[in-house]
Enzyme design. Structure first.
Site, PDB file in Angstrom:
ATOM      1  N   SER A 140      41.103   8.135  61.303  1.00 18.35           N
ATOM      2  CA  SER A 140      41.137   9.595  61.723  1.00 18.35           C
ATOM      3  C   SER A 140      40.783   9.928  62.995  1.00 18.35           C
ATOM      4  O   SER A 140      40.496   9.061  63.792  1.00 18.35           O
ATOM      5  CB  SER A 140      39.763  10.153  61.179  1.00 18.35           C
ATOM      6  N   TYR A 154      31.763   7.844  58.389  1.00 29.01           N
ATOM      7  CA  TYR A 154      32.901   8.453  58.335  1.00 29.01           C
ATOM      8  C   TYR A 154      33.433   7.512  59.361  1.00 29.01           C
ATOM      9  O   TYR A 154      34.483   7.448  59.744  1.00 29.01           O
ATOM     10  CB  TYR A 154      33.171   9.850  58.009  1.00 29.01           C
TER      11      TYR A 154
END
Length: 266
Positions: A140, A154
């Site tokens: 990401s 995350y």
């Protein structure tokens, strides 16, 4: 069998489904794994009809420690090995680290860190032996910018996937195995619906920051074929990643402190 096989995790929707369609369109048989069995089977039928390839489905929960072995054993029982691996399965875990249950954080790490690492480790020797392999780790943009409050692990896990992919890329320069970390930004998929941030993010981010899942997967496929270690799809995301490399850490953290609440649920 003559056709190569691509294994895609989290394949029932979003980027995973887009990758499955791309690999099938390039003549790969595909193995799809996700938790939602009915949806997975419907999608498998769609790919078979459209592309005429073999599609294997494996219902598995990557939060369970035995899932990677279960998936690969299922493929072996059908006489297949993995030629391309797309580690896509993932989700967001809202809230701060202290306010969330450790059991939830542990499951998150199992799905997003341990399972993709184990799958790569288990399929890589065969790829090296056959002198062909493709591994895409869906990371990401969050792994390339400073951390933010909320969704605590995350960005950390995605940064790990970037570094992991870079190392595998360098280790396999002469083996015929290509490894890429795909680092998308905001993507139209079910990701934000699942973690309850769709309305929050849609109201606070401009449309030009968003990409479709098909665009993201296409960029990832092209990058791993070209053997690029890291792929950041979309010009705005490339600019954000570049700026994050050059601004001082304290400036970057201040920026995340002010902008993070727009896209992180604390």
């Amino acid at each position: 069998m003559d056709r190569k096989l691509a294994l895609v995790t989290g394949a029932s929707a979003g980027i995973g489904a887009a990758f499955a369609k791309i690999y099938a369109s390039h003549g790969y048989d595909v193995a799809l794994t996700a938790r939602r069995v009915d949806r997975l089977e419907r999608f498998a039928d769609e790919i078979r009809l459209r592309h005429g390839v073999e599609v294997l489905t494996v219902a598995a929960d990557l939060a369970e420690t035995g899932a990677p072995v279960q998936i690969l054993d299922h493929l072996s029982a059908h006489g297949r090995h993995v030629d391309a691996l797309v580690n896509n399965a993932g989700y967001g875990l809202p809230g701060t680290f202290a306010e969330t249950k450790w059991e939830d954080q542990a499951a998150f790490l199992q799905v997003l860190l341990h399972a993709p690492t184990e799958l790569a480790h288990r399929v890589l020797p065969g790829m090296v032996e056959r002198r062909f392999g493709r591994i895409v780790n869906v990371a990401s943009l969050a792994g390339l910018v400073p951390g933010s409050a909320g969704h605590t692990l995350y960005g950390a896990v995605k940064a790990y996937l970037v570094k992991f992919s870079q190392s595998l890329h360098l280790e396999n320069l002469a083996t015929g195995v290509h490894v890429t970390a795909l680092c998308p930004g905001f993507t139209y998929s079910e990701f934000h619906d699942v973690n309850g941030t769709r309305a929050q993010i849609s109201s606070s981010t401009p449309e030009w920051l968003w990409l479709g899942a098909d665009e993201v997967a296409a960029a990832g496929y092209e990058a791993v074929e070209a053997d690029r270690a890291v792929c950041v799809p979309g010009a705005p995301n490339k600019a954000i990643a570049a700026v994050a490399k050059i601004i001082p850490d304290d400036w970057a953290l201040a920026l995340m402190a002010s902008q993070g609440p727009k896209f992180r649920k604390v």
